[in-house]
Design a protein around this motif. Structure first.
Motif, mmCIF file in Angstrom:
data_model
loop_
_atom_site.group_PDB
_atom_site.id
_atom_site.type_symbol
_atom_site.label_atom_id
_atom_site.label_comp_id
_atom_site.label_asym_id
_atom_site.label_seq_id
_atom_site.Cartn_x
_atom_site.Cartn_y
_atom_site.Cartn_z
ATOM 1 N N ASN A 1 29.305 99.278 -72.881
ATOM 2 C CA ASN A 1 29.416 100.729 -72.737
ATOM 3 C C ASN A 1 29.563 101.412 -74.097
ATOM 4 O O ASN A 1 28.999 102.495 -74.328
ATOM 5 C CB ASN A 1 30.603 101.079 -71.845
ATOM 6 C CG ASN A 1 30.344 100.799 -70.381
ATOM 7 O OD1 ASN A 1 29.205 100.804 -69.926
ATOM 8 N ND2 ASN A 1 31.400 100.551 -69.622
ATOM 9 N N TRP A 2 30.348 100.813 -74.987
ATOM 10 C CA TRP A 2 30.479 101.359 -76.341
ATOM 11 C C TRP A 2 29.107 101.432 -77.002
ATOM 12 O O TRP A 2 28.733 102.445 -77.575
ATOM 13 C CB TRP A 2 31.403 100.467 -77.181
ATOM 14 C CG TRP A 2 32.859 100.603 -76.954
ATOM 15 C CD1 TRP A 2 33.503 100.824 -75.774
ATOM 16 C CD2 TRP A 2 33.873 100.508 -77.948
ATOM 17 N NE1 TRP A 2 34.862 100.853 -75.972
ATOM 18 C CE2 TRP A 2 35.112 100.669 -77.288
ATOM 19 C CE3 TRP A 2 33.860 100.288 -79.320
ATOM 20 C CZ2 TRP A 2 36.330 100.620 -77.972
ATOM 21 C CZ3 TRP A 2 35.072 100.228 -80.012
ATOM 22 C CH2 TRP A 2 36.297 100.403 -79.334
ATOM 23 N N LYS A 3 28.377 100.311 -76.925
ATOM 24 C CA LYS A 3 27.064 100.245 -77.596
ATOM 25 C C LYS A 3 26.092 101.254 -76.976
ATOM 26 O O LYS A 3 25.315 101.900 -77.700
ATOM 27 C CB LYS A 3 26.503 98.829 -77.469
ATOM 28 C CG LYS A 3 25.142 98.620 -78.129
ATOM 29 C CD LYS A 3 25.178 98.848 -79.628
ATOM 30 C CE LYS A 3 23.989 98.188 -80.345
ATOM 31 N NZ LYS A 3 22.685 98.535 -79.795
ATOM 32 N N TRP B 1 29.035 96.151 -85.156
ATOM 33 C CA TRP B 1 28.446 95.461 -84.000
ATOM 34 C C TRP B 1 27.732 94.191 -84.439
ATOM 35 O O TRP B 1 27.876 93.132 -83.818
ATOM 36 C CB TRP B 1 27.483 96.412 -83.296
ATOM 37 C CG TRP B 1 26.622 95.776 -82.242
ATOM 38 C CD1 TRP B 1 25.387 95.211 -82.419
ATOM 39 C CD2 TRP B 1 26.927 95.637 -80.848
ATOM 40 N NE1 TRP B 1 24.905 94.735 -81.230
ATOM 41 C CE2 TRP B 1 25.818 94.980 -80.254
ATOM 42 C CE3 TRP B 1 27.997 96.004 -80.061
ATOM 43 C CZ2 TRP B 1 25.773 94.683 -78.898
ATOM 44 C CZ3 TRP B 1 27.956 95.712 -78.699
ATOM 45 C CH2 TRP B 1 26.866 95.067 -78.131
ATOM 46 N N PRO C 1 34.350 104.939 -71.182
ATOM 47 C CA PRO C 1 33.723 103.895 -70.365
ATOM 48 C C PRO C 1 34.405 103.825 -69.000
ATOM 49 O O PRO C 1 35.640 103.857 -68.905
ATOM 50 C CB PRO C 1 33.972 102.611 -71.173
ATOM 51 C CG PRO C 1 34.303 103.078 -72.558
ATOM 52 C CD PRO C 1 34.994 104.393 -72.372
ATOM 53 N N TYR D 1 29.733 101.943 -86.666
ATOM 54 C CA TYR D 1 29.917 101.028 -85.544
ATOM 55 C C TYR D 1 28.768 100.037 -85.451
ATOM 56 O O TYR D 1 28.977 98.852 -85.155
ATOM 57 C CB TYR D 1 30.058 101.782 -84.227
ATOM 58 C CG TYR D 1 30.265 100.823 -83.074
ATOM 59 C CD1 TYR D 1 31.506 100.236 -82.860
ATOM 60 C CD2 TYR D 1 29.208 100.465 -82.243
ATOM 61 C CE1 TYR D 1 31.693 99.324 -81.837
ATOM 62 C CE2 TYR D 1 29.384 99.559 -81.224
ATOM 63 C CZ TYR D 1 30.632 98.990 -81.021
ATOM 64 O OH TYR D 1 30.804 98.070 -80.021
ATOM 65 N N SER E 1 32.784 96.617 -71.089
ATOM 66 C CA SER E 1 33.396 97.579 -71.994
ATOM 67 C C SER E 1 32.646 97.640 -73.320
ATOM 68 O O SER E 1 32.301 98.722 -73.817
ATOM 69 C CB SER E 1 34.863 97.200 -72.234
ATOM 70 O OG SER E 1 35.443 98.074 -73.183
ATOM 71 N N ARG E 2 32.356 96.472 -73.873
ATOM 72 C CA ARG E 2 31.650 96.435 -75.143
ATOM 73 C C ARG E 2 30.226 96.999 -74.994
ATOM 74 O O ARG E 2 29.735 97.725 -75.876
ATOM 75 C CB ARG E 2 31.612 94.998 -75.670
ATOM 76 C CG ARG E 2 31.105 94.876 -77.091
ATOM 77 C CD ARG E 2 31.500 93.546 -77.714
ATOM 78 N NE ARG E 2 31.007 93.483 -79.070
ATOM 79 C CZ ARG E 2 29.936 92.785 -79.453
ATOM 80 N NH1 ARG E 2 29.253 92.076 -78.555
ATOM 81 N NH2 ARG E 2 29.548 92.783 -80.713
ATOM 82 N N SER F 1 36.906 94.764 -80.689
ATOM 83 C CA SER F 1 36.086 95.765 -81.369
ATOM 84 C C SER F 1 36.912 96.756 -82.176
ATOM 85 O O SER F 1 36.532 97.138 -83.295
ATOM 86 C CB SER F 1 35.227 96.508 -80.340
ATOM 87 O OG SER F 1 34.339 95.625 -79.697
ATOM 88 N N ARG F 2 38.023 97.211 -81.619
ATOM 89 C CA ARG F 2 38.848 98.183 -82.334
ATOM 90 C C ARG F 2 39.391 97.587 -83.634
ATOM 91 O O ARG F 2 39.389 98.240 -84.685
ATOM 92 C CB ARG F 2 40.009 98.649 -81.449
ATOM 93 C CG ARG F 2 39.591 99.484 -80.253
ATOM 94 C CD ARG F 2 40.754 99.688 -79.289
ATOM 95 N NE ARG F 2 40.374 100.558 -78.183
ATOM 96 C CZ ARG F 2 40.497 101.869 -78.167
ATOM 97 N NH1 ARG F 2 41.031 102.477 -79.202
ATOM 98 N NH2 ARG F 2 40.104 102.579 -77.124
ATOM 99 N N ILE G 1 36.483 107.390 -78.713
ATOM 100 C CA ILE G 1 36.356 106.446 -77.604
ATOM 101 C C ILE G 1 37.686 106.396 -76.858
ATOM 102 O O ILE G 1 38.740 106.165 -77.454
ATOM 103 C CB ILE G 1 35.906 105.050 -78.096
ATOM 104 C CG1 ILE G 1 35.552 104.144 -76.923
ATOM 105 C CG2 ILE G 1 36.915 104.414 -79.040
ATOM 106 C CD1 ILE G 1 34.239 104.452 -76.257
#
Length: 234
Positions: free
Chosen positions: A65-67, A158, A8, A154, A62-63, A169-170, A81
């Motif tokens: 971007n993960w999704k 989520w 990200p 994930y 950030s979250r 999240s981690r 990641i």
């Protein structure tokens, strides 16, 4: 199959940490494809792009971007990641689960430094959620090292994470799926005058410690030549 790597990236074309993170990945981390989620600077080349507007807070971006990476059809089902300030200082064949110890101990550590703020609030919300899920003695996975994610796993986390405002999240992912792993000290170097752990596989920096600290000079010495993921443009 080797996993993809997802990084990200915030808005802004000047990102020297990203340049050296990419050099370190090319030198030391076996992978299939590098993807940048969010903003891709014009000097970056030969990576995949997961477009995602960076219009919210740093935490929310950030979250998101993960999704976005999880939802992207071309990103591998299992991917690492990263952040743009993670540096692989030695060759690693794989990235195993790593944690920083019991979440309760990490919370006490942060309470000595700060009494309020979104990060600490999220830590407490995450601890309470894990307790509701029946996780006893949860671990903290909030380390500045890569983490291997599985897309389907994930997505399940989520949905669970949406129950709270500031999920870590981690930590949710690691405890929900009972990853266990090895306890390590966080390799993040926070102050310019600090030394840095020598001989370790991973380092991470702040902008100040990268640009003017001992650790930044060490990273630049280790990776002096341009890698395959950058143009000559600065």
């Amino acid at each position: 199959m080797r996993p993809d790597i997802v990084i990200p990236v915030r808005e802004g074309d000047r990102n020297p940490e990203l340049r050296y993170a990419l050099r370190a990945i090319a030198a030391h981390v076996p992978h299939r494809q590098v993807w940048i989620a969010g903003h891709i600077p014009p000097w970056v080349r030969d990576v995949g792009h997961v477009p995602n507007r960076q219009t919210a807070t740093k935490y929310e971006n950030s979250r998101s971007n993960w999704k976005a990476a999880v939802d992207h059809a071309e990103v591998s089902d299992d991917f690492l990641i990263f952040n743009d300030d993670f540096f692989a200082m030695r060759r690693v064949q794989r990235v195993p689960p790593m944690h920083r110890g019991l979440l309760a101990d990490v919370e006490r550590h942060f309470l000595r430094r700060v009494r309020a703020g979104r990060y600490l609030m999220g830590m407490r919300q995450t601890a309470d959620l894990l307790a509701d899920l029946g996780v006893e003695r949860p671990l903290s996975y909030e380390l500045h090292v890569p983490m291997l994610l599985n897309k389907a796993r994930y997505l399940e986390v989520w949905e669970v994470a949406n129950r709270i405002q500031y999920p870590h999240s981690r930590t949710l992912y690691g405890n929900y799926w009972k990853l266990g792993g090895t306890q390590i000290a966080d390799p993040k170097v926070l102050t310019r005058g600090s030394g840095y752990p020598k001989g370790e596989s991973w380092l991470s920096t702040m902008p100040e410690t990268f640009e003017r600290g001992q650790v930044g000079a060490y990273i630049r010495r280790t990776f002096p030549r341009p890698g395959p993921y950058e143009t000559g443009r600065r």
